[in-house]
Design an enzyme around this catalytic site. Sequence first.
Site, PDB file in Angstrom:
ATOM      1  N   CYS A 138      27.664 -35.999  -0.350  1.00  0.00           N
ATOM      2  CA  CYS A 138      26.617 -35.938   0.672  1.00  0.00           C
ATOM      3  C   CYS A 138      25.440 -36.841   0.304  1.00  0.00           C
ATOM      4  CB  CYS A 138      26.091 -34.516   0.816  1.00  0.00           C
ATOM      5  SG  CYS A 138      27.331 -33.348   1.355  1.00  0.00           S
TER       6      CYS A 138
HETATM    7  C1  BEZ Z   1      30.079 -33.301  -2.039  1.00  0.00           C
HETATM    8  O1  BEZ Z   1      29.272 -33.530  -1.126  1.00  0.00           O
HETATM    9  O2  BEZ Z   1      30.114 -33.991  -3.024  1.00  0.00           O
HETATM   10  C2  BEZ Z   1      31.057 -32.179  -1.905  1.00  0.00           C
HETATM   11  C3  BEZ Z   1      30.702 -31.032  -1.237  1.00  0.00           C
HETATM   12  C4  BEZ Z   1      31.614 -29.985  -1.153  1.00  0.00           C
HETATM   13  C5  BEZ Z   1      32.872 -30.129  -1.738  1.00  0.00           C
HETATM   14  C6  BEZ Z   1      33.223 -31.286  -2.387  1.00  0.00           C
HETATM   15  C7  BEZ Z   1      32.305 -32.335  -2.483  1.00  0.00           C
END
Ligand code: BEZ
Length: 213
Positions: free
Chosen positions: A45
Site C-alpha cells: 500500500c
Molecule cells: C501490503 O500492503 O503490503 C499488504 C497488505 C495486506 C496483505 C499483504 C500485503
Amino acid sequence: MTLQLGDIAPDFEADTTEGYVRFHEWTEGSWAVLFSHPKDFTPVCTTELGAVAKLRPEFDRRGVKVIGLSVDPVDDHRVWANDIEETQGVALNFPLIADPDRKIAGLYGMIHPNADDTLTVRSVYIVGPDKKLKLTLTYPASTGRNFDEILRVIDSLQLTANHSVATPADWRRGEDVIIVPSVSDEQAREKFPTGWKTIKPYLRFVAEPQKTD
Ligand code: BEZ
C-alpha cells in the site's frame, strides 16, 4: 449486493486526510477513481499511494479526481502519510478515506470474506461524470496495482464517451481505435470524414480522434 458496471456509485460521507467528504458532492460531476487498501502501515500500500501521488498530474490532465480508502482511523493515515513521503519521495496529494467501521467497504463490497474477513482487498472503481461505475477491478492484497493501466482505461472510456469508438487489445494513446458496431458506415462517414480501414464489416479501424475534454 454486488456492484455492477452502470450502477450509480453508492454515495457516502467520511472523514479523510483532507477533511470531511460527501462522495457525490466531492466528485462535482467529474470523472473519479476510488481505490481501497487493506490496511495502514503495510508495504505494498505504501508503494501504491506513492505511485498515485506521482501520477497526480496525469489524473488532473484527464479531469479525474482521485481518492483512496483504508480501514484505519484518519489519525493513523496522517502518521502513515509521513512515512509515504519519507520512503516514496512524494507527499500524499489526494484524500485518503478513514473507514474504521468498514461502512464504505461494506457498501462497495471491498471485503471478500473468503480472502480476509476484516481487511479490504485492492479494489478500484472508475466513476463517470454521471456518477455511474465505468470500471471495477479487484486485486489480491499481495499484488500492487498498475496505475498506468488505470490511466489507459480512463483514456479509452473518455474516447468512447466523446467519439463512439472502442479501443483494441493493448491499445496505447496515439494508436488506431475501433468504430463501435452501433455506428453504421453511413454514420461513420459523417463522424470520420477522413475515412477508416475496414478489415471485416464489424472490424473497422480509424485514427484516434482528438480528445475534446
Ligand atoms: C501490503 O500492503 O503490503 C499488504 C497488505 C495486506 C496483505 C499483504 C500485503
